[in-house]
Design an enzyme around this catalytic site. Structure first.
Site, PDB file in Angstrom:
ATOM      1  CB  CYS A 103     -51.120 -69.284 -44.510  1.00  0.00           C
ATOM      2  SG  CYS A 103     -49.473 -68.598 -44.587  1.00  0.00           S
ATOM      3  CB  CYS A 119     -51.122 -66.161 -45.814  1.00  0.00           C
ATOM      4  SG  CYS A 119     -49.899 -67.326 -46.810  1.00  0.00           S
TER       5      CYS A 119
END
Length: 167
Positions: free
Chosen positions: A88, A91
């Site tokens: 991600c 993230c």
């Protein structure tokens, strides 16, 4: 026949470029990890984010299996729980911010990380549908969920007002 051969060549080129990009990403990540390890060795006493498994979550944060109807935080200081995945992008962008905050608020809060790919049961139990999802866990109050990447200033504001009740 020429079209089939052309498609096969294009497919091979595409796969090769994807593999090269992935290898480049791994090399870049290895360099980042080396830099983090070098900087972390200088500040070894500073707290870091803490990666949790389901078993650790049940003993350090909340045993939702024993108390499915009631939230009972087990920690001794407020916490942020980052539900993330290695692939991600957002993230990855907040990971260094969370590391900095763990060092800045050392001894005041915990910053836990839960990989939703390896801890799917935890992600499901908390209804995680998008990542990053961040659970802010104050002492003796209900936790609050936030979704998406946030700037460091927003994290600090949430830590000060929601977790530490300074403002």
């Amino acid at each position: 026949m020429k079209k089939i051969a052309l498609f096969m060549v294009l497919g091979i080129i595409t796969l090769a470029s994807c593999n090269a990009k992935e290898a480049g990403n791994k090399t870049a990540q290895n360099e980042i990890n080396k830099k983090e390890n070098n900087s972390n060795s200088k500040t070894e006493s500073k707290m870091k984010t803490i990666h949790l498994t389901k078993a650790e979550f049940l003993t350090k944060v909340a045993n939702y299996e024993a108390n499915p109807q009631e939230w009972k935080y087990l920690g001794d200081r407020p916490a942020i729980i980052d539900f993330y995945a290695d692939w991600c992008g957002p993230c990855k962008s907040i990971a260094p911010v969370l590391e900095e905050l763990a060092a800045e608020y050392d001894g005041q809060i915990y910053i836990y990380k839960i990989n939703t790919e390896t801890e799917q049961e935890l992600a499901s139990a908390f209804g995680i549908r998008s990542i990053p999802s961040l659970l802010f866990v104050p002492m003796n109050e209900a936790p609050q969920m936030a979704q998406g990447a946030m700037p460091k200033s927003a994290f600090k504001e949430a830590i000060e007002t929601v977790l530490l009740k300074k403002k």
